[in-house]
Scaffold this motif. Structure first.
Motif, short mmCIF file in Angstrom:
data_model
loop_
_atom_site.label_atom_id
_atom_site.label_comp_id
_atom_site.label_asym_id
_atom_site.label_seq_id
_atom_site.Cartn_x
_atom_site.Cartn_y
_atom_site.Cartn_z
N ALA A 242 0.85 -1.20 0.00
CA ALA A 242 0.00 0.00 0.00
C ALA A 242 0.88 1.25 0.00
CB ALA A 242 -0.94 0.00 1.20
N THR A 243 1.99 1.19 0.72
CA THR A 243 2.90 2.34 0.78
C THR A 243 3.55 2.59 -0.58
OG1 THR A 243 3.27 1.91 3.12
CG2 THR A 243 4.86 3.34 2.02
N GLU A 244 3.87 1.50 -1.29
CA GLU A 244 4.40 1.66 -2.67
C GLU A 244 3.37 2.33 -3.57
OE1 GLU A 244 5.75 -2.06 -4.31
OE2 GLU A 244 7.16 -2.39 -2.67
N ARG A 245 2.11 1.92 -3.44
CA ARG A 245 1.06 2.53 -4.27
C ARG A 245 0.87 3.99 -3.89
NH1 ARG A 245 1.83 -1.99 -5.75
NH2 ARG A 245 3.51 -0.78 -6.64
N PHE A 246 1.07 4.30 -2.60
CA PHE A 246 1.01 5.69 -2.12
C PHE A 246 2.02 6.53 -2.93
CE2 PHE A 246 1.56 8.31 2.11
CZ PHE A 246 1.02 9.43 1.49
N SER A 247 3.22 6.00 -3.09
CA SER A 247 4.24 6.72 -3.87
C SER A 247 3.80 6.91 -5.31
CB SER A 247 5.58 5.97 -3.82
OG SER A 247 6.16 6.09 -2.53
N VAL B 161 0.77 7.15 -6.41
CA VAL B 161 -0.31 8.13 -6.46
C VAL B 161 0.24 9.55 -6.30
CG1 VAL B 161 -2.31 8.98 -5.17
CG2 VAL B 161 -2.16 6.57 -5.81
N GLU C 201 10.10 2.52 0.33
CA GLU C 201 8.93 2.52 -0.55
C GLU C 201 8.40 3.94 -0.76
OE1 GLU C 201 9.34 0.58 2.03
OE2 GLU C 201 9.56 -1.39 1.09
N ILE C 202 8.77 4.86 0.11
CA ILE C 202 8.31 6.25 -0.03
C ILE C 202 9.31 7.00 -0.89
CG2 ILE C 202 7.79 8.41 1.18
CD1 ILE C 202 6.61 6.75 3.41
N THR C 203 8.90 7.26 -2.13
CA THR C 203 9.82 7.85 -3.11
C THR C 203 9.48 9.30 -3.40
OG1 THR C 203 8.41 7.06 -4.89
CG2 THR C 203 10.18 5.61 -4.21
N PHE C 204 8.54 9.88 -2.65
CA PHE C 204 8.13 11.25 -2.91
C PHE C 204 8.52 12.12 -1.73
CE2 PHE C 204 4.71 11.02 0.14
CZ PHE C 204 4.39 9.68 0.14
N TYR D 208 4.48 1.20 8.27
CA TYR D 208 3.75 1.07 7.00
C TYR D 208 2.25 1.31 7.19
CZ TYR D 208 7.86 -0.92 4.71
OH TYR D 208 9.10 -1.10 4.17
N ALA E 252 1.76 4.93 7.20
CA ALA E 252 1.88 5.45 5.83
C ALA E 252 0.60 5.17 5.06
CB ALA E 252 3.09 4.82 5.15
N THR E 253 -0.01 4.02 5.31
CA THR E 253 -1.25 3.67 4.61
C THR E 253 -2.39 4.60 5.04
OG1 THR E 253 -0.50 1.38 4.44
CG2 THR E 253 -2.84 1.77 4.10
N PHE F 39 -1.93 7.69 3.20
CA PHE F 39 -2.35 7.43 1.82
C PHE F 39 -3.84 7.77 1.68
CE2 PHE F 39 -2.42 3.73 -1.55
CZ PHE F 39 -2.72 4.64 -2.54
N MET G 281 -5.61 10.65 -0.65
CA MET G 281 -6.65 10.36 -1.64
C MET G 281 -7.85 11.27 -1.43
SD MET G 281 -5.65 8.15 -3.84
CE MET G 281 -7.18 7.64 -4.58
#
Lengths: 225, 225
Positions: A135-140, A142, B94-97, B132, B135-136, B139, B143
């Motif tokens: 889910a955290t990867e998908r957060f990135s 988005v 996983e957080i790339t932003f 995580y 982080a979710t 997320f 959204m």
């Protein structure tokens, strides 16, 4: 696809596998199935569907949100080897939003059904951790999409600005340089020039040395809304 | 604030506490410190800062992104009792932003420093899972914000904002500039000014140098629904 094939894929593509007990491993395999979606099929619409986790074998999935006016914003795409967690979003109470997921090609996947996955997640912290990690990867993903969309909202801001300026003109021509417009919009000259070029291609304006002439007021207004 | 107070807060506000060994618990407490931010301070800008996890005691934090045009989009706010994980985003690959995080009021928090937290997360799956999970949750917040920005009509968004602000005033007047409101709404000043002009024409507000005075609460509420 036989069970041995499914096992091969799960051991490679489901990292928490090594943390499962023998019993959990056996049950997991018996709760996996092969599932196919035709190109264009909607496999998750945020209402009641909660298929489960999908490990994509071939094809591709697209996740998007839909506005009340039917506008679509693509959030991310998943390719072979990727695992789709939002098709099991019912399992994670932290996920309070809905997305749509469509197959963009004929797509095959291994499905871990949601009822079993919900139990496994309760029992095994490594499984829970993996779901949140995905889910955290998908957060990135988005966040990346969000930044693309915001950048593209420049068209609307420019349209609003031109519309307002138009009311001050007598000859349908706005006598401002790209640099000046950029300053008014708090943007960069190159961004404004690029967008004006796009507007010109769309037949909305013509850009000359004298200024920006509005050709199609209706189209401009539609963009400014 | 003494160590006993910090321990009280950590045991209540850091759920993985119960899964830590005695040694991990002791080390965690010795790696916690009290940290204060003045109203308006930027505590994370996505560059090199990686403070660590923050458990907010009082005040409030705002996370936002900046577009290339310098536009701010508010992603979410954190209040007392919340834990800020994106101030430790360097720990989660996983957080790339990048996000910006500012204090919106004078804010006090307990800081778990990032180097220690990175180790603890490696050692203890419950700590990783908690990070995580947080982080979710963020997320989901993002959204929600995304849908506000993309899809909700500007008049409704402004009405909701004014309605919320109205509850904080004593004189029915919101003392914010159009520029500030635009920042909060992730919009542009000219869009906000135009919409306020429209609201004034509709007899909903009056716009003066002092601020925005709500004249017709019923009409405003109707728009905000």
């Amino acid at each position: 696809m036989n069970n041995e094939n499914i096992k091969n894929i799960i051991t490679k593509s489901f990292p928490p596998w090594v943390y499962l007990s023998d019993d959990e491993q056996a049950k997991l395999l018996s709760n996996c199935s092969l599932i196919s979606f035709n190109n264009g099929a909607n496999l998750h619409n945020g209402d009641e569907q909660c298929l489960g986790m999908l490990i994509i074998l071939n094809g591709s999935l697209r996740a998007y949100i839909l506005s009340e006016q039917g506008r679509e914003i693509t959030l991310y795409r998943l390719k072979p080897g990727d695992t789709c967690v939002l098709s099991a979003s019912c399992i994670l109470s932290e996920i309070t939003f809905d997305v749509h997921i469509d197959a963009e090609e004929d797509t095959q996947a291994i499905l871990i059904n949601s009822a079993f996955f919900a139990n496994l997640r309760e029992q095994n912290i490594y499984v829970a951790n993996y779901a949140y990690q995905l889910a955290t990867e998908r957060f990135s993903d988005v966040m990346w999409a969000l930044q693309q969309v915001l950048f593209m909202k420049m068209d609307q801001r420019l349209a609003i600005f031109l519309w307002d300026e138009l009311s001050k003109t007598t000859d349908q021509t706005i006598h401002l340089s790209h640099e000046q417009i950029a300053k008014y919009l708090g943007s960069a000259r190159e961004v404004v020039s690029r967008m004006l070029k796009y507007f010109a291609q769309e037949g909305i304006v013509s850009v000359t040395r004298k200024g920006i002439t509005i050709i199609d007021k209706k189209k401009l207004q539609a963009l400014a809304l």
